[in-house]
Design a protein around this motif. Structure first.
Motif, PDB file in Angstrom:
ATOM      1  N   ARG A 282       0.857  -1.183   0.000  1.00  8.36           N
ATOM      2  CA  ARG A 282       0.000   0.000   0.000  1.00  8.36           C
ATOM      3  C   ARG A 282       0.887   1.225   0.000  1.00  8.36           C
ATOM      4  O   ARG A 282       1.924   1.239   0.652  1.00  8.36           O
ATOM      5  CB  ARG A 282      -0.843   0.003   1.274  1.00  8.36           C
ATOM      6  N   ARG A 283       0.498   2.242  -0.743  1.00  9.48           N
ATOM      7  CA  ARG A 283       1.291   3.469  -0.756  1.00  9.48           C
ATOM      8  C   ARG A 283       0.390   4.651  -0.459  1.00  9.48           C
ATOM      9  O   ARG A 283      -0.783   4.631  -0.808  1.00  9.48           O
ATOM     10  CB  ARG A 283       1.929   3.698  -2.124  1.00  9.48           C
ATOM     11  N   ASN A 284       0.956   5.644   0.131  1.00 11.39           N
ATOM     12  CA  ASN A 284       0.195   6.872   0.288  1.00 11.39           C
ATOM     13  C   ASN A 284       0.941   8.010  -0.412  1.00 11.39           C
ATOM     14  O   ASN A 284       1.986   7.801  -1.032  1.00 11.39           O
ATOM     15  CB  ASN A 284      -0.048   7.190   1.761  1.00 11.39           C
ATOM     16  N   ALA A 285       0.431   9.214  -0.290  1.00 12.70           N
ATOM     17  CA  ALA A 285       1.039  10.346  -0.986  1.00 12.70           C
ATOM     18  C   ALA A 285       2.489  10.537  -0.558  1.00 12.70           C
ATOM     19  O   ALA A 285       3.352  10.876  -1.370  1.00 12.70           O
ATOM     20  CB  ALA A 285       0.238  11.608  -0.703  1.00 12.70           C
ATOM     21  N   ILE A 286       2.754  10.297   0.693  1.00  9.60           N
ATOM     22  CA  ILE A 286       4.117  10.509   1.188  1.00  9.60           C
ATOM     23  C   ILE A 286       5.092   9.510   0.571  1.00  9.60           C
ATOM     24  O   ILE A 286       6.207   9.864   0.186  1.00  9.60           O
ATOM     25  CB  ILE A 286       4.152  10.441   2.724  1.00  9.60           C
ATOM     26  N   SER A 287       4.690   8.265   0.450  1.00  8.97           N
ATOM     27  CA  SER A 287       5.593   7.287  -0.153  1.00  8.97           C
ATOM     28  C   SER A 287       5.924   7.675  -1.589  1.00  8.97           C
ATOM     29  O   SER A 287       7.075   7.605  -2.019  1.00  8.97           O
ATOM     30  CB  SER A 287       4.978   5.905  -0.149  1.00  8.97           C
TER      31      SER A 287
ATOM     32  N   LEU B  49       6.974   8.838 -12.749  1.00 15.72           N
ATOM     33  CA  LEU B  49       6.257   8.457 -11.535  1.00 15.72           C
ATOM     34  C   LEU B  49       5.196   9.478 -11.193  1.00 15.72           C
ATOM     35  O   LEU B  49       4.068   9.161 -10.824  1.00 15.72           O
ATOM     36  CB  LEU B  49       7.233   8.370 -10.357  1.00 15.72           C
ATOM     37  N   PHE B  50       5.618  10.717 -11.317  1.00 14.27           N
ATOM     38  CA  PHE B  50       4.727  11.823 -10.968  1.00 14.27           C
ATOM     39  C   PHE B  50       3.437  11.763 -11.773  1.00 14.27           C
ATOM     40  O   PHE B  50       2.349  11.999 -11.264  1.00 14.27           O
ATOM     41  CB  PHE B  50       5.457  13.133 -11.208  1.00 14.27           C
ATOM     42  N   GLU B  51       3.576  11.415 -13.048  1.00  9.92           N
ATOM     43  CA  GLU B  51       2.409  11.369 -13.914  1.00  9.92           C
ATOM     44  C   GLU B  51       1.409  10.294 -13.505  1.00  9.92           C
ATOM     45  O   GLU B  51       0.219  10.460 -13.689  1.00  9.92           O
ATOM     46  CB  GLU B  51       2.839  11.151 -15.368  1.00  9.92           C
ATOM     47  N   VAL B  52       1.920   9.184 -12.985  1.00 13.53           N
ATOM     48  CA  VAL B  52       0.993   8.110 -12.634  1.00 13.53           C
ATOM     49  C   VAL B  52       0.582   8.140 -11.169  1.00 13.53           C
ATOM     50  O   VAL B  52      -0.211   7.316 -10.718  1.00 13.53           O
ATOM     51  CB  VAL B  52       1.587   6.718 -12.952  1.00 13.53           C
TER      52      VAL B  52
ATOM     53  N   GLU C 153      -2.833  10.633  -6.010  1.00 11.02           N
ATOM     54  CA  GLU C 153      -3.285  11.862  -5.360  1.00 11.02           C
ATOM     55  C   GLU C 153      -2.096  12.755  -5.023  1.00 11.02           C
ATOM     56  O   GLU C 153      -1.382  12.500  -4.081  1.00 11.02           O
ATOM     57  CB  GLU C 153      -4.059  11.520  -4.095  1.00 11.02           C
ATOM     58  N   LYS C 154      -1.927  13.777  -5.805  1.00  8.35           N
ATOM     59  CA  LYS C 154      -0.784  14.662  -5.585  1.00  8.35           C
ATOM     60  C   LYS C 154      -1.144  15.764  -4.607  1.00  8.35           C
ATOM     61  O   LYS C 154      -2.231  16.318  -4.668  1.00  8.35           O
ATOM     62  CB  LYS C 154      -0.361  15.306  -6.903  1.00  8.35           C
ATOM     63  N   ASN C 155      -0.216  16.076  -3.743  1.00  7.32           N
ATOM     64  CA  ASN C 155      -0.434  17.220  -2.881  1.00  7.32           C
ATOM     65  C   ASN C 155       0.628  18.297  -3.168  1.00  7.32           C
ATOM     66  O   ASN C 155       1.462  18.132  -4.048  1.00  7.32           O
ATOM     67  CB  ASN C 155      -0.423  16.815  -1.407  1.00  7.32           C
ATOM     68  N   GLU C 156       0.599  19.349  -2.415  1.00  2.00           N
ATOM     69  CA  GLU C 156       1.538  20.448  -2.595  1.00  2.00           C
ATOM     70  C   GLU C 156       2.996  19.996  -2.579  1.00  2.00           C
ATOM     71  O   GLU C 156       3.804  20.432  -3.378  1.00  2.00           O
ATOM     72  CB  GLU C 156       1.384  21.417  -1.425  1.00  2.00           C
ATOM     73  N   VAL C 157       3.282  19.125  -1.629  1.00  2.00           N
ATOM     74  CA  VAL C 157       4.666  18.695  -1.469  1.00  2.00           C
ATOM     75  C   VAL C 157       5.143  17.914  -2.690  1.00  2.00           C
ATOM     76  O   VAL C 157       6.272  18.084  -3.142  1.00  2.00           O
ATOM     77  CB  VAL C 157       4.827  17.864  -0.179  1.00  2.00           C
ATOM     78  N   SER C 158       4.267  17.072  -3.240  1.00  2.00           N
ATOM     79  CA  SER C 158       4.672  16.294  -4.409  1.00  2.00           C
ATOM     80  C   SER C 158       4.999  17.214  -5.580  1.00  2.00           C
ATOM     81  O   SER C 158       5.979  17.013  -6.293  1.00  2.00           O
ATOM     82  CB  SER C 158       3.584  15.332  -4.831  1.00  2.00           C
TER      83      SER C 158
END
Length: 389
Positions: free
Chosen positions: A122-127, A147-150, A153-158
Motif C-alpha cells: 500500500r502506498r500513500n502520498a508521502i511514499s 512516476l509523478f504522472e501516474v 493523489e498529488k499534494n503540494e509537497v509532491s
RNA sequence: CCACCAGAAAUACGUUCGG
C-alpha cells in the motif's frame, strides 16, 4: 500515564533530553509510548548508543518504536544496519517502509529504494513523494516525472518535489510549465522558482515571481537576495535586505546566514554589524552555524578583534568554527595568531581536519616558517591521519 | 470511535582553495 508521557514529549521537543530522562526514571509506570519517546529523544540528540541500549531494553515494542530506531540508524548514516533492523521487524507499515526508502534515496541508492517501493502493499502520498524526490535529488528528473504522472493523489509537497527536480538541473522552461499548472502554488514552490531562476542568472524572472507572491516568508527574501548576490547585483541584494527589515520580516537562521555571507563577500561592515545585533535579538547567537558565519563576516571585513570576541564567547566550538578563526588570522597575515589558535584547538582536544591544515600551513608560509610548516605537514598523516590533497 | 502522549516526504543553511 498519558500526562507523564506528555511531559517527556515536551522536554524532548525542546531538546531537554536530560530532563526527559529524569521524568522517565521517576514515573510510576511506563508504557510503549514512554519508551519510544525516550528513544526518539536520544535519536534526535545523536546519542545513538543510548538510543540503542534503551531500545534493546524495551519490554515491548510496536511498529512505531521500531520505526523510531530505524530512523535513528538512517540519520546516522548506517543504512545497512538500518536495513537489517528493517528486515527483522515483525510488521512493517507504510511509514516504516517509506522511512527505509527515504534512507536509500538520501544515499543515492535508488535501485534499492525503488525495489522497496514496488514491493509495497500500500502506498500513500508521502511514499510516492519520497520516491519522486529521491529521483529528483539524484538528477533523474525524467524518471521522477514518469512516476509523478501516474501518481494518484498529488499534494503540494509532491508538486514541489517535482519542481525541484527541474530547477536543480537548470531546466527552467520545464519548471515554469509545471509551475503554471500547479493547482496551488505554495510558498515553498515559489521559493524554489526564485532560487531556480537565480541559479541560471535570470534575476528579473526571479523578481517577477517574488513580486507576484502574496505572502512571503524569510526564505523568499533570502532566495531573492541570494539571486542578486550570485549574479553581481550586490547593491540590489543589500537593498532587498533593507526592504525586508522594513517589511518587518524577521530573518530566521538560514536567512541570516546567507545575508551574513553576502556581507562577508562584500566586506560591508556596518551592515554586518546591524545583522549581528539582529542575530542577538533573535537569540540565534547560540547557534554554531550562525556564529561561524559571523566570525567569517568580521574576518572578511578585517575586524579580527570582533571575530575573536564572537569566537571566545562561544563555548561549544566545532571544527568549522575553529577553522574559521584559524584561516581568518592566516588570511590577514597573522601567522602567529593562527598558530596560537591551532595550539588552543589542540589542547582542547578537538581534532583538526584538512581545512584546518590549509589555514595552518598558509600561516606558516606567510611568516616564513618553513621548518615548522614542514613539521605540520608531516604530522598531518602521521598524527592526524589526514591525507594531503 | 474521536481531541498534538511517540515514527516517514518538498525550498533555503557556516570555515580554506578551487570551481
Amino acid at each position: 500515564i498519558a500526562s507523564w508521557n506528555g511531559m517527556i514529549s515536551g522536554y524532548v521537543k525542546n531538546r531537554m533530553i536530560k530532563d526527559a530522562r529524569k521524568i522517565f526514571d521517576v514515573m510510576p509506570e511506563r508504557n510503549v509510548v514512554s519508551w519510544t519517546s525516550m528513544v526518539r529523544g536520544y535519536v534526535q540528540e545523536g546519542g545513538m548508543s543510548e538510543a540503542e541500549s534503551l531500545f534493546r531494553q524495551m519490554p515491548e515494542k510496536n511498529v512505531v518504536s521500531w520505526t523510531v530506531m530505524l530512523g535513528g540508524l538512517i540519520q546516522d548514516g548506517r543504512i545497512d544496519d538500518a536495513r537489517r533492523l528493517f528486515d527483522e521487524m515483525p510488521e512493517k507499515d507504510v511509514v516504516a517502509r517509506t522511512n527505509m526508502i527515504s534512507g536509500y534515496c538520501q544515499l543515492g541508492r535508488l535501485a534499492e529504494a525503488r525495489q522497496l517501493f514496488d514491493e509495497m502493499p500500500r502506498r500513500n502520498a508521502i511514499s510516492w513523494t519520497t520516491m519522486i524526490s529521491g529521483y529528483s535529488q539524484n538528477l533523474q528528473v525524467d524518471v521522477a516525472r514518469k512516476l509523478f504522472e501516474v501518481m494518484p493523489e498529488k499534494n503540494e509537497v509532491s508538486w514541489t518535489a517535482m519542481l525541484t527536480g527541474y530547477t536543480h538541473c537548470g531546466r527552467m522552461e520545464e519548471a515554469s510549465d509545471l509551475f503554471k499548472r500547479m493547482p496551488e502554488k505554495s510558498l515553498t514552490a515559489c521559493n524554489v522558482m526564485i532560487l531556480g531562476f537565480g541559479q541560471i542568472g535570470k534575476v528579473f524572472e526571479a523578481r517577477q515571481v517574488f513580486d507576484w507572491m502574496r505572502e512571503k516568508d524569510d526564505g523568499s527574501w533570502s532566495a531573492m537576495i541570494k539571486g542578486y548576490e550570485r549574479n553581481g547585483f550586490e547593491l540590489e541584494a543589500l537593498d532587498m535586505f533593507a526592504s525586508m527589515q522594513r517589511a518587518r520580516v524577521r530573518a530566521n537562521f538560514p536567512a541570516l546566514i546567507s545575508i551574513l555571507t553576502i556581507c562577508a563577500s562584500l566586506a560591508v561592515l556596518n551592515h554586518g554589524r546591524e545583522i549581528h545585533a539582529e542575530v542577538i535579538k533573535s537569540q540565534f547567537d547560540s547557534d554554531v552555524f550562525v556564529a561561524s558565519a559571523l566570525i567569517t563576516m568580521y574576518v572578511k571585513c578585517g575586524n579580527l578583534l570582533r571575530a575573536r570576541m564572537v569566537f571566545d564567547r562561544f563555548t561549544m566550538k566545532d571544527v568549522v568554527m575553529w577553522n574559521s578563526m584559524i584561516t581568518g588570522y592566516a588570511q590577514h597575515g597573522f601567522g602567529e595568531g593562527a598558530l596560537q589558535v591551532f595550539r588552543e584547538m589542540h589542547s582542547s582536544g578537538m581534532m583538526p581536519d584538512d581545512v584546518t591544515f590549509v589555514g595552518v600551513l598558509s600561516a606558516c608560509s606567510y611568516t616564513g616558517r618553513i621548518k615548522e610548516g614542514m613539521e605540520f605537514f608531516e604530522s598531518m598523516s602521521s598524527v592526524y591521519m589526514i591525507k594531503p590533497t
